[in-house]
Design a protein around this motif. Sequence first.
Motif, PDB file in Angstrom:
ATOM      1  N   THR A  98       6.194  -7.680  10.367  1.00 41.32           N
ATOM      2  CA  THR A  98       7.365  -8.057   9.423  1.00 41.32           C
ATOM      3  C   THR A  98       8.659  -7.336   9.595  1.00 41.32           C
ATOM      4  OG1 THR A  98       7.415  -8.478   6.953  1.00 41.32           O
ATOM      5  CG2 THR A  98       6.534  -6.305   7.550  1.00 41.32           C
ATOM      6  N   SER A  99       9.296  -7.640   8.683  1.00 38.74           N
ATOM      7  CA  SER A  99      10.805  -7.055   8.780  1.00 38.74           C
ATOM      8  C   SER A  99      11.175  -5.890   7.663  1.00 38.74           C
ATOM      9  CB  SER A  99      11.868  -7.884   8.952  1.00 38.74           C
ATOM     10  OG  SER A  99      12.498  -8.467   7.401  1.00 38.74           O
ATOM     11  N   HIS A 100      12.243  -5.159   8.096  1.00 43.04           N
ATOM     12  CA  HIS A 100      12.464  -4.114   7.026  1.00 43.04           C
ATOM     13  C   HIS A 100      13.138  -4.505   5.878  1.00 43.04           C
ATOM     14  CE1 HIS A 100      12.037  -0.999  10.207  1.00 43.04           C
ATOM     15  NE2 HIS A 100      11.527  -0.654   9.313  1.00 43.04           N
ATOM     16  N   LEU A 101      13.586  -5.939   5.788  1.00 41.52           N
ATOM     17  CA  LEU A 101      14.305  -6.658   4.837  1.00 41.52           C
ATOM     18  C   LEU A 101      13.256  -7.375   3.725  1.00 41.52           C
ATOM     19  CD1 LEU A 101      17.241  -8.314   6.686  1.00 41.52           C
ATOM     20  CD2 LEU A 101      17.407  -5.972   5.292  1.00 41.52           C
ATOM     21  N   GLU A 102      12.094  -7.180   3.780  1.00 42.76           N
ATOM     22  CA  GLU A 102      11.279  -7.952   2.946  1.00 42.76           C
ATOM     23  C   GLU A 102      11.342  -7.399   1.416  1.00 42.76           C
ATOM     24  OE1 GLU A 102       9.837 -10.646   4.175  1.00 42.76           O
ATOM     25  OE2 GLU A 102      10.904 -10.086   6.197  1.00 42.76           O
ATOM     26  N   HIS A 103      11.127  -8.271   0.653  1.00 40.54           N
ATOM     27  CA  HIS A 103      11.029  -8.316  -0.826  1.00 40.54           C
ATOM     28  C   HIS A 103       9.508  -7.710  -1.008  1.00 40.54           C
ATOM     29  CE1 HIS A 103      10.494  -9.728  -4.833  1.00 40.54           C
ATOM     30  NE2 HIS A 103      11.918  -9.767  -4.892  1.00 40.54           N
ATOM     31  N   ASN A 104       9.478  -7.147  -2.488  1.00 39.84           N
ATOM     32  CA  ASN A 104       8.227  -6.449  -2.576  1.00 39.84           C
ATOM     33  C   ASN A 104       6.988  -7.426  -2.628  1.00 39.84           C
ATOM     34  OD1 ASN A 104       8.509  -3.593  -2.818  1.00 39.84           O
ATOM     35  ND2 ASN A 104       9.317  -3.630  -4.803  1.00 39.84           N
ATOM     36  N   SER A 105       7.543  -8.670  -2.848  1.00 43.89           N
ATOM     37  CA  SER A 105       6.212  -9.792  -2.824  1.00 43.89           C
ATOM     38  C   SER A 105       5.710 -10.022  -1.556  1.00 43.89           C
ATOM     39  CB  SER A 105       6.797 -11.005  -3.690  1.00 43.89           C
ATOM     40  OG  SER A 105       7.918 -11.502  -2.951  1.00 43.89           O
ATOM     41  N   VAL A 106       6.176  -9.393  -0.415  1.00 44.74           N
ATOM     42  CA  VAL A 106       5.796  -9.443   0.770  1.00 44.74           C
ATOM     43  C   VAL A 106       5.167  -7.932   1.107  1.00 44.74           C
ATOM     44  CG1 VAL A 106       6.181  -9.418   3.310  1.00 44.74           C
ATOM     45  CG2 VAL A 106       7.043 -11.269   1.815  1.00 44.74           C
ATOM     46  N   LEU A 107       5.989  -7.179   0.832  1.00 48.17           N
ATOM     47  CA  LEU A 107       5.491  -5.691   1.147  1.00 48.17           C
ATOM     48  C   LEU A 107       4.237  -5.351   0.104  1.00 48.17           C
ATOM     49  CD1 LEU A 107       9.022  -3.638   1.116  1.00 48.17           C
ATOM     50  CD2 LEU A 107       7.620  -4.528   3.208  1.00 48.17           C
ATOM     51  N   ARG A 108       4.294  -5.763  -0.894  1.00 45.81           N
ATOM     52  CA  ARG A 108       3.027  -4.932  -1.861  1.00 45.81           C
ATOM     53  C   ARG A 108       1.762  -5.733  -1.339  1.00 45.81           C
ATOM     54  NH1 ARG A 108       6.339  -3.866  -7.280  1.00 45.81           N
ATOM     55  NH2 ARG A 108       6.930  -1.840  -6.781  1.00 45.81           N
ATOM     56  N   PRO A 109       1.587  -7.105  -1.164  1.00 43.51           N
ATOM     57  CA  PRO A 109       0.421  -7.555  -0.617  1.00 43.51           C
ATOM     58  C   PRO A 109       0.073  -6.953   0.790  1.00 43.51           C
ATOM     59  CG  PRO A 109       1.703  -9.335  -1.297  1.00 43.51           C
ATOM     60  CD  PRO A 109       2.507  -8.110  -1.633  1.00 43.51           C
ATOM     61  N   ALA A 340      14.757  -2.373   2.594  1.00 44.79           N
ATOM     62  CA  ALA A 340      16.235  -2.993   2.922  1.00 44.79           C
ATOM     63  C   ALA A 340      17.169  -2.167   2.358  1.00 44.79           C
ATOM     64  CB  ALA A 340      16.382  -4.242   2.172  1.00 44.79           C
ATOM     65  N   HIS A 341      16.857  -1.164   1.368  1.00 45.86           N
ATOM     66  CA  HIS A 341      17.849  -0.055   0.865  1.00 45.86           C
ATOM     67  C   HIS A 341      17.920   0.851   1.648  1.00 45.86           C
ATOM     68  CE1 HIS A 341      19.261  -2.077  -2.807  1.00 45.86           C
ATOM     69  NE2 HIS A 341      17.925  -2.534  -3.315  1.00 45.86           N
ATOM     70  N   ASP A 342      16.804   1.372   2.404  1.00 46.17           N
ATOM     71  CA  ASP A 342      16.744   2.383   3.466  1.00 46.17           C
ATOM     72  C   ASP A 342      17.504   1.914   4.443  1.00 46.17           C
ATOM     73  OD1 ASP A 342      15.194   3.782   1.577  1.00 46.17           O
ATOM     74  OD2 ASP A 342      13.240   3.377   3.035  1.00 46.17           O
ATOM     75  N   PHE A 343      17.405   0.862   4.933  1.00 51.51           N
ATOM     76  CA  PHE A 343      18.152   0.204   6.021  1.00 51.51           C
ATOM     77  C   PHE A 343      19.696   0.371   6.086  1.00 51.51           C
ATOM     78  CE2 PHE A 343      19.630  -3.643   8.559  1.00 51.51           C
ATOM     79  CZ  PHE A 343      19.296  -3.176   9.801  1.00 51.51           C
ATOM     80  N   LEU A 344      20.206  -0.193   4.778  1.00 52.57           N
ATOM     81  CA  LEU A 344      21.702  -0.205   4.447  1.00 52.57           C
ATOM     82  C   LEU A 344      22.158   1.155   3.898  1.00 52.57           C
ATOM     83  CD1 LEU A 344      21.592  -3.679   2.473  1.00 52.57           C
ATOM     84  CD2 LEU A 344      22.352  -3.322   4.987  1.00 52.57           C
TER      85      LEU A 344
END
Length: 379
Positions: A98-109, A340-344
């Motif tokens: 997956t990517s670093h730009l994902e929303h929590n609705s991807v990350l949490r699952p 995404a915030h870490d990345f930016l």
Amino acid sequence: MINKKDYYFDNSATSHPKPEKVYEAVENAIKNLNGNPGRAGHRKAVEISREIYNVRCKLANFFNIENPLQIAFTANATESLNFAIKGLDLNPGDKIITSHLEHNSVLRPLYYLRDSKNISIDFFDDFSQIENLITERTKAIVVNHISNVNGNIQDLEKIGFLAKKHNLIFIVDASQSAGFYPIDIQAMNIDILCFTGHKSLFGIQGIGGIYVNENIHLTPILEGGTGSYSKMERQPKVMPELLEAGTLNTPGILSLGAGIDFINEIGLERIKIHEEFLTDKFINGCKNIPNLIVYPTLSEKRGPVVSVNFKNVPSSDIGAILDEEFNIMIRASFHCAPLAHDFLNTSEYGTIRFSFGFFNTEEDIDYAINALKIISENI
Ligand SMILES: Cc1ncc(COP(=O)(O)O)c(C=O)c1O
């Protein structure tokens, strides 16, 4: 400067306003079509079942899906993504990219799978890194099409091609792109498409959907009434019943159908061109504002989402000023996408996110830029 008009730039959170026909569809659903679809043989139940099937067909046309019955209605993209990710057939030690730009609705699952099933997650920033991450244990790639933080656009055709080449399940979170960017599940080799109805598709809140390729069997995380196969002990294995447990959100589904009708009438390309024009105009206007950072994307083009910040000022302070002093509604702070915030490099103050919609005008953008100029002169 104070202007009585409301300026709504929070379309990434939910689109506002909706087309008139969406309001009408909801009223019609509640007033006139209020049977329970699939739960009886009387006229009202049959009529609403037919209306719902029509919306499945509209979605199938919209995303170039061959069989409309492979689309299930859900509450939102979050539910769809939970169905997709948690429903995969995986073994401990398997991997998902997956990517670093994902929303929590991807990350949490995904983190749920990591913690409960020992699935590893491999992250990429740029397309060029993906192929190096693929191993024998990699089973799927999950990406969000357009980032809700900086508007970055993933090249789905290229990623879909890689996924097919390596026999990986390709799952797309189209929350920010459906209704703005054309999505063709066949050309893009998308196996599972998760979308939400209330953003650029112009439906109301509480409706979303999931398309699942016929060759993939997800294990449902909800079981219950489907109106069909009543004597079966467990959830039917056929779509859409597999993922539609319980009474559907009929007003939501019909609002989504009306939203798609509206998009087809205007033309998706015209909508895209208008929103891209507004986005470019906004970014150009921001360039001359002292101390204003505009966060970049890795992709050449971006969706109608722009995050900015004044140097060393918490984004929530600016969000409050924009709302209270200028009647400007944006989203400030953190946008449910911590990596995404870490990345930016915005994990301390979050960002001020402007997200544009079809109903925004050039005048709205001029007003927003002027407001940011005034703020920059006074902070
Ligand atoms: C990229 C992305 N994915 C998923 C979601 C979740 O959408 P919903 O809240 O409608 O489930 C959002 C919502 O903002 C989003 O921006």
